[in-house]
Design a protein around this motif. Sequence first.
Motif, PDB file in Angstrom:
ATOM      1  N   GLU A  20       0.829  -1.206   0.000  1.00 39.87           N
ATOM      2  CA  GLU A  20       0.000   0.000   0.000  1.00 39.87           C
ATOM      3  C   GLU A  20       0.863   1.255   0.000  1.00 39.87           C
ATOM      4  O   GLU A  20       0.542   2.239  -0.676  1.00 39.87           O
ATOM      5  N   GLU A  21       1.961   1.228   0.731  1.00 43.68           N
ATOM      6  CA  GLU A  21       2.860   2.373   0.757  1.00 43.68           C
ATOM      7  C   GLU A  21       3.461   2.615  -0.629  1.00 43.68           C
ATOM      8  O   GLU A  21       3.493   3.753  -1.110  1.00 43.68           O
ATOM      9  N   ALA A  22       3.923   1.564  -1.281  1.00 45.56           N
ATOM     10  CA  ALA A  22       4.504   1.698  -2.622  1.00 45.56           C
ATOM     11  C   ALA A  22       3.468   2.246  -3.605  1.00 45.56           C
ATOM     12  O   ALA A  22       3.782   3.100  -4.443  1.00 45.56           O
ATOM     13  N   GLU A  23       2.248   1.774  -3.501  1.00 42.91           N
ATOM     14  CA  GLU A  23       1.178   2.261  -4.373  1.00 42.91           C
ATOM     15  C   GLU A  23       0.876   3.736  -4.106  1.00 42.91           C
ATOM     16  O   GLU A  23       0.666   4.514  -5.044  1.00 42.91           O
ATOM     17  N   ALA A  24       0.876   4.126  -2.840  1.00 44.04           N
ATOM     18  CA  ALA A  24       0.619   5.521  -2.484  1.00 44.04           C
ATOM     19  C   ALA A  24       1.729   6.428  -2.988  1.00 44.04           C
ATOM     20  O   ALA A  24       1.468   7.528  -3.494  1.00 44.04           O
ATOM     21  N   VAL A  25       2.965   5.985  -2.882  1.00 42.69           N
ATOM     22  CA  VAL A  25       4.096   6.770  -3.370  1.00 42.69           C
ATOM     23  C   VAL A  25       3.975   6.969  -4.878  1.00 42.69           C
ATOM     24  O   VAL A  25       4.203   8.065  -5.389  1.00 42.69           O
ATOM     25  N   GLU A  26       3.598   5.929  -5.596  1.00 38.33           N
ATOM     26  CA  GLU A  26       3.427   6.029  -7.046  1.00 38.33           C
ATOM     27  C   GLU A  26       2.271   6.969  -7.401  1.00 38.33           C
ATOM     28  O   GLU A  26       2.384   7.783  -8.319  1.00 38.33           O
ATOM     29  N   ARG A  27       1.154   6.885  -6.668  1.00 37.97           N
ATOM     30  CA  ARG A  27       0.026   7.797  -6.915  1.00 37.97           C
ATOM     31  C   ARG A  27       0.445   9.248  -6.678  1.00 37.97           C
ATOM     32  O   ARG A  27       0.080  10.149  -7.434  1.00 37.97           O
ATOM     33  N   LEU A  28       1.216   9.474  -5.630  1.00 39.40           N
ATOM     34  CA  LEU A  28       1.682  10.829  -5.328  1.00 39.40           C
ATOM     35  C   LEU A  28       2.599  11.327  -6.436  1.00 39.40           C
ATOM     36  O   LEU A  28       2.456  12.461  -6.910  1.00 39.40           O
ATOM     37  N   ARG A  29       3.521  10.508  -6.897  1.00 39.99           N
ATOM     38  CA  ARG A  29       4.418  10.892  -7.978  1.00 39.99           C
ATOM     39  C   ARG A  29       3.629  11.254  -9.232  1.00 39.99           C
ATOM     40  O   ARG A  29       3.870  12.268  -9.869  1.00 39.99           O
ATOM     41  N   GLN A  30       2.659  10.440  -9.570  1.00 46.98           N
ATOM     42  CA  GLN A  30       1.824  10.706 -10.748  1.00 46.98           C
ATOM     43  C   GLN A  30       1.017  11.990 -10.576  1.00 46.98           C
ATOM     44  O   GLN A  30       0.857  12.766 -11.523  1.00 46.98           O
ATOM     45  N   SER A  31       0.512  12.222  -9.382  1.00 46.38           N
ATOM     46  CA  SER A  31      -0.263  13.435  -9.114  1.00 46.38           C
ATOM     47  C   SER A  31       0.587  14.684  -9.261  1.00 46.38           C
ATOM     48  O   SER A  31       0.144  15.692  -9.821  1.00 46.38           O
ATOM     49  N   VAL A  32       1.804  14.624  -8.755  1.00 42.89           N
ATOM     50  CA  VAL A  32       2.712  15.770  -8.880  1.00 42.89           C
ATOM     51  C   VAL A  32       3.047  16.005 -10.353  1.00 42.89           C
ATOM     52  O   VAL A  32       3.026  17.143 -10.830  1.00 42.89           O
TER      53      VAL A  32
END
Length: 73
Positions: A20-32
């Motif tokens: 879940e942490e890895a997925e959240a980090v990827e979502r944040l990167r994509q959002s930025v």
Amino acid sequence: MNTSERTARALLRVQRASIEEAEAVERLRQSVTRAVRSGASWAQIATHLGVTERAARRRFGSPPAPEDQTTLF
């Protein structure tokens, strides 16, 4: 439930949280990335992340494309 079952469940929770942490980090990167592409400034992004502009650029900024880099020779 015995100790080995509790341990196995606890380890599964660790694994799930890691995913879940890895997925959240990827979502944040994509959002930025989307925010930058839509015209948001690094100062605005930094404000929403709760960090300095420099920290936001360091964490999410990408290196310049090869054609944008200055050559030494």
